[in-house]
Design a protein around this motif. Structure first.
Motif, PDB file in Angstrom:
ATOM      1  N   TYR A  11       5.393  -6.312  11.530  1.00 33.47           N
ATOM      2  CA  TYR A  11       5.145  -6.736  10.078  1.00 33.47           C
ATOM      3  C   TYR A  11       4.466  -7.849  10.264  1.00 33.47           C
ATOM      4  CZ  TYR A  11       5.835  -9.342   5.907  1.00 33.47           C
ATOM      5  OH  TYR A  11       5.851 -10.208   5.049  1.00 33.47           O
ATOM      6  N   GLU A  63      -3.630 -15.980   1.888  1.00 34.40           N
ATOM      7  CA  GLU A  63      -3.080 -14.817   1.269  1.00 34.40           C
ATOM      8  C   GLU A  63      -1.666 -15.122   0.741  1.00 34.40           C
ATOM      9  OE1 GLU A  63      -4.680 -11.730   4.526  1.00 34.40           O
ATOM     10  OE2 GLU A  63      -2.444 -12.138   4.459  1.00 34.40           O
ATOM     11  N   ASN A  81      -3.347 -11.845  -6.887  1.00 34.81           N
ATOM     12  CA  ASN A  81      -2.778 -10.578  -6.636  1.00 34.81           C
ATOM     13  C   ASN A  81      -2.335 -10.268  -5.316  1.00 34.81           C
ATOM     14  OD1 ASN A  81      -3.648  -9.361  -8.983  1.00 34.81           O
ATOM     15  ND2 ASN A  81      -5.585  -9.295  -8.632  1.00 34.81           N
ATOM     16  N   PRO A  88      -0.428  -8.792  -2.225  1.00 28.68           N
ATOM     17  CA  PRO A  88      -0.586  -7.410  -2.055  1.00 28.68           C
ATOM     18  C   PRO A  88       1.032  -6.656  -2.139  1.00 28.68           C
ATOM     19  CG  PRO A  88      -0.662  -8.779  -0.152  1.00 28.68           C
ATOM     20  CD  PRO A  88      -0.884  -9.673  -1.180  1.00 28.68           C
ATOM     21  N   PHE A  89       2.026  -7.611  -2.397  1.00 29.52           N
ATOM     22  CA  PHE A  89       3.429  -7.090  -2.297  1.00 29.52           C
ATOM     23  C   PHE A  89       3.672  -6.978  -3.924  1.00 29.52           C
ATOM     24  CE2 PHE A  89       3.799  -9.630   1.601  1.00 29.52           C
ATOM     25  CZ  PHE A  89       3.303  -8.373   2.432  1.00 29.52           C
ATOM     26  N   ARG A  90       3.517  -5.885  -4.364  1.00 29.81           N
ATOM     27  CA  ARG A  90       3.684  -5.879  -6.000  1.00 29.81           C
ATOM     28  C   ARG A  90       4.958  -6.099  -6.328  1.00 29.81           C
ATOM     29  NH1 ARG A  90       0.461  -2.141  -5.855  1.00 29.81           N
ATOM     30  NH2 ARG A  90       1.782  -0.390  -5.766  1.00 29.81           N
ATOM     31  N   GLY A  91       6.040  -5.965  -5.389  1.00 33.47           N
ATOM     32  CA  GLY A  91       7.348  -6.111  -6.190  1.00 33.47           C
ATOM     33  C   GLY A  91       7.671  -7.452  -6.766  1.00 33.47           C
ATOM     34  N   LEU A  92       6.674  -8.420  -5.923  1.00 38.33           N
ATOM     35  CA  LEU A  92       6.905  -9.942  -6.607  1.00 38.33           C
ATOM     36  C   LEU A  92       5.744 -10.027  -7.685  1.00 38.33           C
ATOM     37  CD1 LEU A  92       6.592 -11.380  -3.158  1.00 38.33           C
ATOM     38  CD2 LEU A  92       8.783 -10.685  -4.316  1.00 38.33           C
ATOM     39  N   ARG A  93       5.241  -9.427  -8.193  1.00 38.31           N
ATOM     40  CA  ARG A  93       4.093  -9.558  -9.203  1.00 38.31           C
ATOM     41  C   ARG A  93       4.534  -9.627 -10.566  1.00 38.31           C
ATOM     42  NH1 ARG A  93      -1.202  -7.274  -9.932  1.00 38.31           N
ATOM     43  NH2 ARG A  93      -1.162  -5.370  -8.624  1.00 38.31           N
ATOM     44  N   ASP A 120       3.967  -4.856 -14.658  1.00 38.47           N
ATOM     45  CA  ASP A 120       3.914  -3.691 -13.963  1.00 38.47           C
ATOM     46  C   ASP A 120       5.414  -2.722 -14.253  1.00 38.47           C
ATOM     47  OD1 ASP A 120       1.544  -3.677 -12.853  1.00 38.47           O
ATOM     48  OD2 ASP A 120       2.001  -3.595 -10.707  1.00 38.47           O
ATOM     49  N   GLU A 150      -3.180  -6.102 -18.229  1.00 37.19           N
ATOM     50  CA  GLU A 150      -3.009  -6.650 -17.305  1.00 37.19           C
ATOM     51  C   GLU A 150      -4.316  -7.392 -16.555  1.00 37.19           C
ATOM     52  OE1 GLU A 150      -0.893  -4.986 -13.928  1.00 37.19           O
ATOM     53  OE2 GLU A 150       0.630  -3.667 -15.356  1.00 37.19           O
ATOM     54  N   ASP A 184      -6.394  -6.063 -15.115  1.00 39.74           N
ATOM     55  CA  ASP A 184      -6.862  -5.544 -13.841  1.00 39.74           C
ATOM     56  C   ASP A 184      -7.971  -4.564 -13.836  1.00 39.74           C
ATOM     57  OD1 ASP A 184      -6.992  -4.175 -11.309  1.00 39.74           O
ATOM     58  OD2 ASP A 184      -4.797  -3.956 -10.911  1.00 39.74           O
ATOM     59  N   LEU A 207     -10.343  -3.430 -12.195  1.00 40.67           N
ATOM     60  CA  LEU A 207     -10.789  -2.256 -11.113  1.00 40.67           C
ATOM     61  C   LEU A 207      -9.762  -1.207 -11.193  1.00 40.67           C
ATOM     62  CD1 LEU A 207     -11.630  -1.630  -8.257  1.00 40.67           C
ATOM     63  CD2 LEU A 207      -9.720  -2.474  -7.158  1.00 40.67           C
ATOM     64  N   TYR A 208      -8.530  -1.229 -11.639  1.00 43.10           N
ATOM     65  CA  TYR A 208      -7.620  -0.015 -11.882  1.00 43.10           C
ATOM     66  C   TYR A 208      -7.972   0.404 -13.495  1.00 43.10           C
ATOM     67  CZ  TYR A 208      -5.835   0.657  -7.362  1.00 43.10           C
ATOM     68  OH  TYR A 208      -5.708   0.987  -6.392  1.00 43.10           O
ATOM     69  N   HIS A 234       2.822  -1.257   8.361  1.00 46.24           N
ATOM     70  CA  HIS A 234       3.028  -2.798   7.927  1.00 46.24           C
ATOM     71  C   HIS A 234       1.974  -3.375   8.037  1.00 46.24           C
ATOM     72  CE1 HIS A 234       7.730  -2.049   7.800  1.00 46.24           C
ATOM     73  NE2 HIS A 234       7.440  -1.478   8.921  1.00 46.24           N
ATOM     74  N   GLN A 240      -1.830  -4.496   6.924  1.00 48.42           N
ATOM     75  CA  GLN A 240      -2.483  -4.191   5.925  1.00 48.42           C
ATOM     76  C   GLN A 240      -3.959  -4.470   6.287  1.00 48.42           C
ATOM     77  OE1 GLN A 240      -0.886  -6.735   2.682  1.00 48.42           O
ATOM     78  NE2 GLN A 240       1.011  -6.254   3.103  1.00 48.42           N
ATOM     79  N   LYS A 300      -5.422  -3.006  -3.581  1.00 47.47           N
ATOM     80  CA  LYS A 300      -3.966  -3.429  -3.957  1.00 47.47           C
ATOM     81  C   LYS A 300      -3.046  -2.312  -4.005  1.00 47.47           C
ATOM     82  CE  LYS A 300      -6.238  -5.335  -7.918  1.00 47.47           C
ATOM     83  NZ  LYS A 300      -6.457  -5.709  -9.066  1.00 47.47           N
ATOM     84  N   ASN A 319      -1.195  -1.678  -1.312  1.00 41.79           N
ATOM     85  CA  ASN A 319       0.246  -1.907  -0.471  1.00 41.79           C
ATOM     86  C   ASN A 319       1.204  -2.258  -1.644  1.00 41.79           C
ATOM     87  OD1 ASN A 319      -1.341  -2.294   2.027  1.00 41.79           O
ATOM     88  ND2 ASN A 319      -2.235  -4.170   1.176  1.00 41.79           N
ATOM     89  N   SER A 356       5.875  -2.391  -2.384  1.00 39.20           N
ATOM     90  CA  SER A 356       7.094  -2.581  -1.728  1.00 39.20           C
ATOM     91  C   SER A 356       8.219  -1.756  -2.479  1.00 39.20           C
ATOM     92  CB  SER A 356       7.803  -3.925  -2.063  1.00 39.20           C
ATOM     93  OG  SER A 356       7.597  -4.406  -3.298  1.00 39.20           O
ATOM     94  N   MET A 391      14.114  -5.400  -1.111  1.00 35.18           N
ATOM     95  CA  MET A 391      12.776  -4.614  -1.214  1.00 35.18           C
ATOM     96  C   MET A 391      12.154  -4.751   0.288  1.00 35.18           C
ATOM     97  SD  MET A 391      12.535  -4.112  -4.447  1.00 35.18           S
ATOM     98  CE  MET A 391      10.877  -4.038  -4.749  1.00 35.18           C
TER      99      MET A 391
END
Lengths: 152, 278
Positions: free
Chosen positions: A7, A16, A21, A23-28, A32, A126, A128, A130-131, B128, B130, B138, B140, B142, B149
């Protein structure tokens, strides 16, 4: 591929750790999550309503045609009165079972398409972009497929 | 056989198709199309149309639950849907022009291939690391494992994307969800955790099937008399299957039984295709 299984934490030298944005979307954050709830709701409602319509149409269909002999061995397309949207609506108003079923099926097919359309709106909210673009491309492919002139 | 008897047979058959499809993870289309074509002698275009509609119902129904749990990677799904919808449209166009016997043979081959894939022991390899592209897109994410998580990356995006085009073509051509191919793309090539890949693949199936269903609908491949019992039966079967799965611990023996049956059915499809009976 050599690094697989390890990891790598966000690299602070590259900024980073504070990237907007992450990369860890859970924290976003909240948005979402909001979109997930709305998408889930659309899918569930779409399937439930369309299945209900198909079921009602099925009752009318069997009530009227239950005794006749079905023939699906040779491909003949569908009955003339459900060839186009106008026909389906007219026949539905006359309680023709097959038209009601077809209406439910069209709604069912539309359900994931509506989901895609709502995702586009969600990505705009959002900011976003790009999306938003990616989602619009998907929508464009489906609409293009519908209008492709392969209607036979 | 009258309409009412035919409808009841189809309802029961579709219920078992949905049940088996959900328990094995292969999807209901694998049972529905042989049931309609081999046993009930329905034209394969009608069979594909009805199967496609049932695929949309089951995938949308279960995706609704997964999306709310936050396991589905929506961005990854949206991105790969470019590949699958474009593929599905292509598949639907090909289906119009190639002889039905080729469709039957291809169906049999994909069936055997999927049975093998479903039996193969799977080793989870999570990326893991990236990559530049996975950060740019975008992708990646969890997902929750036992209250915490777990983060993951996405590798070989280009490879996965091309595999998804192929999965889309097969889906549009044969009227199935082509879950096995999507799983190869996601587990095997992109190295995404199983839980994420199965839910995200399921999430994508609806929009993918819709892209080819709009062509099939206009061609008259989706017949209400067939689609009605099939879609209701498969959906109810899939719901029962998901309830059984929650309680069952292992389904290895079931997978083997299903693989043997599937191979037998596949050989029948290929034989009938070669003999020109389909």
């Amino acid at each position: 591929m050599g690094l697989q299984g390890k990891y790598n934490p966000p690299n602070p030298l590259k900024g980073e750790h504070k990237a907007k944005n992450s990369p860890f979307r859970g924290l976003r954050g909240f948005k979402d999550k909001d979109m997930q709830v709305i998408i889930g709701w659309i899918l569930r409602a779409g399937v439930t309503i369309s299945m209900l319509i198909v079921f009602i149409g099925g009752i009318f269909f069997i009530y009227r045609h239950g005794g006749s002999i079905p023939d699906y061995h040779v491909f003949k397309g569908v009955p003339w009165f459900i060839h186009n949207t106008n026909g389906i609506i007219n026949a539905t108003l006359n309680f023709k079972g097959q038209a009601i079923i077809q209406l439910g099926i069209i709604l069912l097919i539309a359900t994931p398409v509506i989901r895609v359309a709502f995702s586009a709106i969600g990505f705009i909210i959002e900011k976003d972009y790009l999306y938003t673009a990616i989602t619009l491309i998907v929508l464009l492919i489906i609409v293009g497929s519908m209008l492709s002139g392969h209607a036979g | 056989m009258s309409v009412i008897v035919f409808t009841v047979i189809l309802l029961l058959g579709s219920y078992f198709a949905g049940l088996l499809g959900s328990l094995t993870g292969l999807g209901g289309g694998f049972v529905i199309i042989p049931l309609l074509t081999l046993l009930l002698h329905v034209d394969i275009h009608y069979a594909i149309g009805a199967s496609l509609v049932s695929v949309i119902a089951t995938s949308s129904g279960s995706a609704a639950a997964y999306v709310k749990e936050g396991i589905t990677n929506i961005r990854l799904g949206m991105f790969l849907e470019i590949a699958t919808t474009a593929g599905a449209f292509t598949g639907a166009i090909i289906a119009i022009y190639i002889p039905t016997q080729f469709i039957a043979i291809l169906f049999g081959l994909i069936l055997i291939f999927s049975a093998i894939i479903s039996l193969r022991p799977k080793a989870e390899q999570i990326a893991h690391r990236q990559t530049w592209l996975s950060k740019k897109l975008k992708l990646n994410g969890s997902y929750p494992v036992n209250d915490h998580m777990v983060e993951y990356g996405v590798s070989n995006i280009a490879g996965g994307f091309f595999m998804m085009i192929f999965a889309g073509i097969i889906s549009g051509l044969l009227g199935i969800g082509s879950g096995a191919l999507k799983v190869i793309a996601m587990d095997g090539i992109m190295r995404i955790p199983f839980k994420v890949s199965t839910t995200t693949s399921n999430f994508m199936i609806g929009a993918t099937a819709a892209a080819s269903a709009v062509v099939y609908l206009q061609r008259g491949y989706i017949h209400p008399g067939l689609a009605m019992p099939v879609v209701i039966g498969v959906l109810l079967g899939a719901i029962s299957g998901s309830k059984i799965l929650v309680n069952a611990t292992s389904s290895t023996s079931l997978r083997w039984i299903f693989a043997v049956v599937i191979t037998f059915v596949a050989v029948q499809m290929i034989y009938n295709g070669i003999a020109g009976k389909i």
